[in-house]
Design a protein around this motif. Structure first.
Motif, mmCIF file in Angstrom:
data_model
loop_
_atom_site.group_PDB
_atom_site.id
_atom_site.type_symbol
_atom_site.label_atom_id
_atom_site.label_comp_id
_atom_site.label_asym_id
_atom_site.label_seq_id
_atom_site.Cartn_x
_atom_site.Cartn_y
_atom_site.Cartn_z
ATOM 1 N N ASP A 22 0.473 -1.378 0.024
ATOM 2 C CA ASP A 22 -0.186 -0.077 -0.047
ATOM 3 C C ASP A 22 0.464 1.181 -0.169
ATOM 4 N N ARG A 23 0.399 2.345 -0.073
ATOM 5 C CA ARG A 23 0.869 3.637 0.080
ATOM 6 C C ARG A 23 1.558 3.729 1.697
ATOM 7 N N ALA A 24 1.367 3.754 2.260
ATOM 8 C CA ALA A 24 1.127 3.863 3.460
ATOM 9 C C ALA A 24 3.504 3.301 3.522
ATOM 10 N N ASP A 25 3.300 1.585 2.331
ATOM 11 C CA ASP A 25 4.496 1.108 2.614
ATOM 12 C C ASP A 25 5.266 1.793 2.346
ATOM 13 N N LEU A 26 5.122 2.315 1.027
ATOM 14 C CA LEU A 26 5.972 3.214 0.132
ATOM 15 C C LEU A 26 6.451 4.297 1.107
ATOM 16 N N GLN A 27 5.724 4.953 1.148
ATOM 17 C CA GLN A 27 6.102 6.480 2.543
ATOM 18 C C GLN A 27 6.837 6.080 3.487
ATOM 19 N N VAL A 28 6.875 4.761 4.133
ATOM 20 C CA VAL A 28 8.027 4.585 4.803
ATOM 21 C C VAL A 28 9.310 4.039 4.311
ATOM 22 N N ALA A 29 8.870 3.724 3.506
ATOM 23 C CA ALA A 29 10.550 2.794 2.677
ATOM 24 C C ALA A 29 11.486 4.011 2.206
ATOM 25 N N VAL A 30 10.313 5.333 1.801
ATOM 26 C CA VAL A 30 10.924 5.800 1.129
ATOM 27 C C VAL A 30 11.457 7.493 2.222
ATOM 28 N N TYR A 31 10.668 6.645 3.235
ATOM 29 C CA TYR A 31 11.313 7.801 4.861
ATOM 30 C C TYR A 31 13.145 7.000 4.990
ATOM 31 N N LEU A 32 12.937 5.427 5.417
ATOM 32 C CA LEU A 32 14.253 4.657 5.940
ATOM 33 C C LEU A 32 15.309 5.272 4.441
ATOM 34 N N PHE A 33 14.208 5.023 3.042
ATOM 35 C CA PHE A 33 15.870 5.211 2.482
ATOM 36 C C PHE A 33 16.408 6.832 2.486
ATOM 37 N N VAL B 153 18.389 14.659 12.210
ATOM 38 C CA VAL B 153 19.022 13.697 11.063
ATOM 39 C C VAL B 153 17.355 12.925 11.112
ATOM 40 N N GLY B 154 16.344 12.849 11.606
ATOM 41 C CA GLY B 154 14.920 12.503 11.663
ATOM 42 C C GLY B 154 14.757 13.308 10.405
ATOM 43 N N ASN B 155 14.389 14.726 11.566
ATOM 44 C CA ASN B 155 13.694 15.187 10.869
ATOM 45 C C ASN B 155 14.162 15.777 9.553
ATOM 46 N N ALA B 156 15.190 16.151 8.979
ATOM 47 C CA ALA B 156 16.037 15.963 7.800
ATOM 48 C C ALA B 156 15.440 14.827 6.646
ATOM 49 N N ALA B 157 15.328 13.751 7.153
ATOM 50 C CA ALA B 157 14.768 12.170 6.357
ATOM 51 C C ALA B 157 13.484 12.079 5.889
ATOM 52 N N LEU B 158 12.840 13.136 7.633
ATOM 53 C CA LEU B 158 10.348 13.755 7.076
ATOM 54 C C LEU B 158 10.457 14.491 6.124
ATOM 55 N N TRP B 159 11.389 15.156 5.699
ATOM 56 C CA TRP B 159 11.852 16.609 5.092
ATOM 57 C C TRP B 159 12.326 15.844 4.053
ATOM 58 N N LEU B 160 13.392 15.665 3.848
ATOM 59 C CA LEU B 160 12.974 15.023 2.069
ATOM 60 C C LEU B 160 11.800 14.143 1.714
ATOM 61 N N SER B 161 11.356 13.607 2.496
ATOM 62 C CA SER B 161 10.613 12.347 2.010
ATOM 63 C C SER B 161 9.436 12.856 1.655
ATOM 64 N N ILE B 162 8.836 13.986 2.892
ATOM 65 C CA ILE B 162 7.462 15.335 2.179
ATOM 66 C C ILE B 162 8.018 16.265 1.572
ATOM 67 N N GLU C 51 2.358 18.921 8.564
ATOM 68 C CA GLU C 51 1.524 18.183 9.135
ATOM 69 C C GLU C 51 1.717 16.733 8.910
ATOM 70 N N LYS C 52 1.476 16.651 7.317
ATOM 71 C CA LYS C 52 2.142 15.130 6.797
ATOM 72 C C LYS C 52 3.193 15.035 7.243
ATOM 73 N N ARG C 53 4.314 15.685 7.864
ATOM 74 C CA ARG C 53 5.149 15.221 7.937
ATOM 75 C C ARG C 53 5.207 14.349 9.285
ATOM 76 N N ASN C 54 4.603 14.825 10.382
ATOM 77 C CA ASN C 54 3.745 14.524 11.338
ATOM 78 C C ASN C 54 3.558 12.784 11.096
ATOM 79 N N GLN C 55 2.118 13.047 10.200
ATOM 80 C CA GLN C 55 1.492 11.991 10.154
ATOM 81 C C GLN C 55 1.956 10.772 9.496
ATOM 82 N N LEU C 56 3.304 10.959 8.996
ATOM 83 C CA LEU C 56 4.738 10.075 8.749
ATOM 84 C C LEU C 56 4.838 9.786 9.769
ATOM 85 N N ARG C 57 5.587 10.466 10.314
ATOM 86 C CA ARG C 57 6.504 10.310 11.760
ATOM 87 C C ARG C 57 5.578 8.999 12.334
ATOM 88 N N SER C 58 4.800 9.571 12.191
ATOM 89 C CA SER C 58 2.867 8.166 13.627
ATOM 90 C C SER C 58 3.246 7.282 12.658
#
Lengths: 477, 547
Positions: free
Chosen positions: A401-412, B391-400, B409-416
């Motif tokens: 799902d999309r959540a898996d992709l989002q988590v993977a992007v973050y981990l990457f 570093v964690g926040n930077a990775a979140l920022w790069l993701s979104i 807020e989207k970044r906070n959602q991703l963290r959760s």
């Protein structure tokens, strides 16, 4: 003892000071004692094993010089002994387990394998180093060593004892035999290598290792998360093994020894064969010189050359561990090298050439493709359970799902951020090597900048080191 | 390899490091005494406050106002953000305590260094406080406040010697700073501390990397100078916070006044389960007392017993220690990190050798003592957390990537989402759940782990001071409302623990599998939602031990 322990931070300065205070004739004896202490600190029993391997190969070398007519018999005896020890301690459990399964499959009376053997640390490394010496003496490439202390030190020199590099007698033995000269440059480089090694281990390997550990602990991971975990593991294993080599080389330099390089930015390789010229170079060259070329190398029929490559890589896989996943991993790399080789043959026959302006793009593409292919191999390396490995390979992108992709992007990105120094070092190296002929730009960096670099690395270790330090991966091999 | 350059080059590198370090060390006092202090407007005694971030369309984006130097400052509901500045002319160089509470995300900085932070997450703690040793003369305070809904309040109080009474700043002692270059000065002060660190290291490595090999004859001196240089910044600029005061005397006094017959020691597991007043009522007025150290495990319980209970001189009939899983034989668990370091200092008058040996393992060597000393002075733990978070926040920022509330807020959602993804229930194939939750398999081997745990010293303390001990194992959160069952390894572990305690004159009561503790009684995690429901059950089950 492990390099990333407080004990080593105390041990190295003590050895350094005592070693340089001693007159030359006592230095080898002291280093040998220190090396046995280093190994015995992990388990005293391990010293008995390394002593027996050293003794047998030393005697074999002497015998090869004294009784030329029995050369083959002497070599065979040394090989049987050394490989027998390696086989028993590393592969006996694996062999018995598989024998039991095989007997069960064939409907014959099986047994429950309960053999539990403690794997001696560094056995794969020092056995190969000892074997290389004996084979070199047999081939008359090097003379037999007369001094047992010198020979024992060559086998058990503590910086490279546990995880290499696997040194050749022609490189290390002269350094053992002769008076070492230490120069300010060597001390300077040694210190920088040690700090850089610690940074790679404590910051890069341990942090990305934690990500990989979490991903591979998931009971039901998605496609994207798994491959983000593989990326993390790819960084972890490179940084982990490379750091060991750097700390080993740095420590050796402080004692006046120069050890060979083991890595040369393998993730910037342009082909699978190039990868093996950059990854664990001392093992690659060992396998090439003592297995691949004696088998005939590539100067035989196409079919036999294919067999030689596959056999060499399967053995390389098995060397890494007594488990089927390592055999698959070795076989996979053998297959990649073969495909690459066939591709080159076809390209040369068809005389396909790329326009000059397009070459940088092609090279970059080749680097990326090689890295991706290597990553697939790392999944085989990481997951030791074959069934689990198959499950993970069967995952498909559209099942996630999309959540898996989002988590993977973050981990990457998290892994990428932690590994930035390695990528920058590689890019710097690529750029630098175009115009210079030195082995590592890091060591040739403008001297004024060197303290700055050390300070930054030290600060990085203090602030970014992982909360969950782990042992070196290659300790298990 | 390249040849080393001339000695002059090396000296230049060393001088750069040293000068940088000295500059950074003296930068904050220089700024305070030469720029901030003289530039202060002493006629305007209050918080110069800038409100910004309008919550609705307004003709202005922000405005400035001088608020009186009172403890509480309220934010205009039309604005989300406030930044307040004040100069405090400290009369006497001593320890001061600063208390802070706020309704939303806020931060107090003193001379560029963050002193206190409040966030909605820590609101349950109500008041944040910190000790700091101040030199006489001007000091610059800055308060940052952000409430996304607009409005709100924050309050700051100072406990000043000799009575350490909570007061607002006296008008005669405060002034409004000159706004010209204020931000620049503040940022310079903010950067000076890491700058000192950095230049100190640079100087040290310059010696080590450049001079040390050159001056081979004077290697010893060079080494000593290097160590001195690396440690020098720590000696020159001690951390703003003094040692957390030992709270022992306060607890001793309370215990002496109350003379409890039963004392309870534990963490939030105890706090969420036992209601002291209800238990006293059930016991017919028999006094009880709970010593709760949030987050603490066996190491903290040992310290609580040794330094909070025993010195009070009271003689309780029984002491109950609450624990969960295998934490009694995990000596290193929850003994490091900023929170626990502070907690340990609060409950101990000095370093405890037994605790150091068991909790920090090898870290009893002089090298590690030195490391801890530097760690305290440089706040390495705190800085490490800050950098790792970055570093964690930077990775979140790069993701979104991107700015703005929505993106944040989207970044906070991703963290959760990431936290949910790696929740305990999703872990399985690669590791044993029990080992993740309660320690490793190694620890499940009771006989080999008990010797290295805090159990022997706890039992020894109890024997020496004649306190009968009762260990209460709380039930962990039931899954899917079913009964809680231990794994075979855990059953074996608990059986061995029980035998061990019995031999040593203590009692174990295990609540695991109690039919009257269903999932509905649980709040967050393994905590009980309402202690008044649990206390009667506790009383009922342990009636024999409570009479």
């Amino acid at each position: 003892m492990s390099f990333n322990s407080l004990a080593y931070l105390l041990y190295l300065p003590v050895v350094f000071i005592v070693y340089w205070l001693l007159p030359y004739r006592w230095q080898n004896g002291f280093l040998l004692t220190a090396s046995y202490f280093f190994l015995g600190f992990i388990h005293p029993w391990f010293t008995v094993l390394i002593f027996s391997v050293s003794s047998v190969n030393y005697l074999a070398g002497r015998a090869l010089g004294r009784w030329p007519k029995q050369r083959k018999m002497i070599l065979l005896s040394a090989l049987v002994f050394s490989l027998g020890i390696l086989g028993y301690f590393k592969y006996a459990g694996f062999f018995l387990e598989n024998l039991a399964v095989l007997l069960q499959t064939m409907g014959m009376a099986s047994f429950q394998s309960s053999l539990s053997i403690l794997l001696p640390v560094g056995i794969s490394f020092y056995t190969f180093q000892a074997l290389a010496y004996t084979i070199d003496v047999y081939r008359k490439d090097v003379p037999p060593q007369k001094q047992f202390i010198d020979f024992s030190l060559f086998i058990s020199f503590f910086p490279q004892l546990v995880a290499g590099p696997i040194e050749r007698s022609r490189d290390l033995m002269p350094q053992v035999e002769h008076r070492r000269q230490v120069t300010p440059e060597m001390l300077n480089h040694g210190l920088l290598l040690v700090i850089w090694g610690f940074f790679k281990k404590l910051v890069i390997a341990d942090n990305t290792g934690l990500i990989a550990y979490k991903v591979f602990s998931l009971s039901d991971p998605g496609f994207y998360t798994v491959w983000a975990g593989v990326f993390s593991f790819a960084i972890q294993i490179l940084a982990d093994f490379w750091s060991y080599t750097d700390i080993a080389r740095g420590s050796a330099l402080l004692l006046g020894f120069k050890l060979s390089r083991n890595f040369n930015h393998p993730y910037f390789a342009t082909s699978p064969a190039d990868f093996w010229r950059r990854w664990h170079m001392s093992l690659s060259y060992w396998l090439r010189d003592y297995i691949y070329i004696p088998l005939g190398g590539s100067r035989v029929s196409a079919g036999r050359a294919t067999g030689n490559i596959m056999l060499t890589f399967l053995l390389s896989g098995l060397w890494h561990g007594a488990s089927w996943n390592f055999v698959f991993w070795g076989g996979y790399h053998g297959l990649l090298v073969l495909i690459n080789r066939w591709f080159r043959i076809v390209r040369d026959r068809l005389k396909i050439s790329v326009p000059g302006w397009f070459i940088p793009g092609v090279v970059t593409g080749k680097r990326i493709l090689t890295f991706l292919l290597v990553c697939i191999g790392w999944l085989m390396f990481r997951v030791t359970d074959t069934n689990r490995l198959m499950e993970l390979f069967q995952l498909l992108p559209w099942q996630s799902d999309r959540a898996d992709l989002q988590v993977a992007v973050y981990l990457f990105f998290l892994s990428l951020l932690y590994s930035l120094p390695i990528w920058f070092h590689g890019l710097f190296h690529l750029h630098w090597c175009k115009n210079h002929t030195m082995e590592d730009p890091l060591l040739d960096i403008v001297l004024m900048v060197r303290p700055l670099l050390m300070a930054v690395l030290f600060l990085g270790i203090l602030l970014l080191r992982s909360p969950s330090p782990s042992t070196f991966i290659y300790f298990q091999f | 390899m390249r040849k080393l350059p001339s000695r002059n080059h090396c000296l230049y590198a060393l001088a750069t490091g040293l000068l940088g370090m000295i500059l950074c060390v003296y930068l904050p006092p220089l700024i305070l005494h030469l720029a901030i202090g003289p530039g202060a407007d002493r006629a305007k005694q209050g918080w110069w406050t800038h409100f910004s971030g309008p919550t609705r369309p307004l003709p202005v984006n922000g405005y400035e106002v001088l608020l009186p130097a009172e403890r509480t400052i309220a934010l205009n509901p039309d604005f989300k953000q406030a930044t307040s500045w004040i100069i405090w002319f400290v009369p006497e160089g001593t320890l001061y305590k600063i208390q802070f509470s706020a309704e939303a995300v806020s931060r107090v900085t003193l001379d560029g260094k963050t002193l206190l932070k409040a966030s909605p997450k820590s609101r349950s703690r109500k008041v944040e406080e910190r000790w700091c040793k101040l030199t006489p003369g001007p000091h610059l305070f800055r308060l940052d406040f952000y409430n996304k809904d607009g409005g709100g309040w924050f309050s700051i109080g100072f406990l000043t010697p000799p009575l350490m009474r909570l007061t607002a700043l006296q008008n005669t002692m405060v002034a409004m700073p000159n706004r010209d270059h204020l931000e620049t000065w503040w940022w310079l002060m903010r950067l000076s501390r890491p700058g000192t660190w950095f230049f100190g290291l640079l100087a040290g490595f310059s010696l080590l990397a450049l001079l040390l090999p050159l001056a081979m004859a004077n290697r010893l001196y060079a080494t000593i100078i290097t160590i001195a240089l690396v440690a020098a910044p720590a000696l020159l600029i001690p951390d703003l916070s003094g040692r957390e005061p030992y709270i022992g005397p306060v607890i001793h006094k309370k215990l002496q006044q109350k003379q409890p017959r039963y004392v309870f020691i534990g963490n939030s597991m105890l706090w969420s389960r036992i209601d002291d007043s209800l238990l006293e009522h059930l016991l017919g007025g028999v006094p009880v007392y709970s010593i709760v150290n949030f987050g603490g495990l066996s190491g903290i319980h040992y310290l609580a017993m040794k330094y909070l209970l025993i010195p009070s001189g009271i003689k309780p009939k029984r002491v109950f220690i609450f624990f969960r899983g295998i934490t009694l034989v995990e000596p290193t668990a929850r003994t490091t990190g900023p929170y626990f370091e502070t907690l340990i200092k609060r409950i101990t008058p000095a370093t405890d050798p037994v605790f150091e040996r068991l909790a920090h393992g090898r870290e009893t060597s002089p090298a590690s003592a030195f490391q801890r000393y530097l760690d305290t002075l440089f706040s390495v733990q705190k800085n490490r957390k800050m950098v790792r978070d970055a570093v964690g926040n930077a990775a979140l920022w790069l993701s979104i990537p991107g700015t703005g509330q929505l993106r944040q807020e989207k970044r906070n959602q991703l963290r959760s989402l990431v936290n949910k993804h790696f929740a305990l229930k999703n872990v399985g194939a690669g590791m044993d759940k029990e080992s993740l939750r309660s320690g490793s398999r190694e620890i499940l081997d009771f006989s080999s782990s008990v010797a290295k745990s805090f159990l022997p010293p706890i039992l020894k303390l109890a024997r020496t001071h004649n306190f009968p001990l009762v260990f209460v194992r709380v039930q962990e959160r039931p899954q899917d409302n079913g009964p809680v069952r231990d794994t075979p390894e855990m059953k074996q572990f608990i059986a061995e623990l029980k035998d061990y305690l019995t031999v040593n004159g203590a009692v174990l009561y295990d609540f695991t599998g109690d039919p009257e503790l269903p999932l509905s009684m649980y709040g967050q995690g393994d905590h009980i939602e309402d202690s008044s429901l649990y206390t009667p059950i506790f009383y009922d089950r342990l009636r024999g031990l409570l009479q």
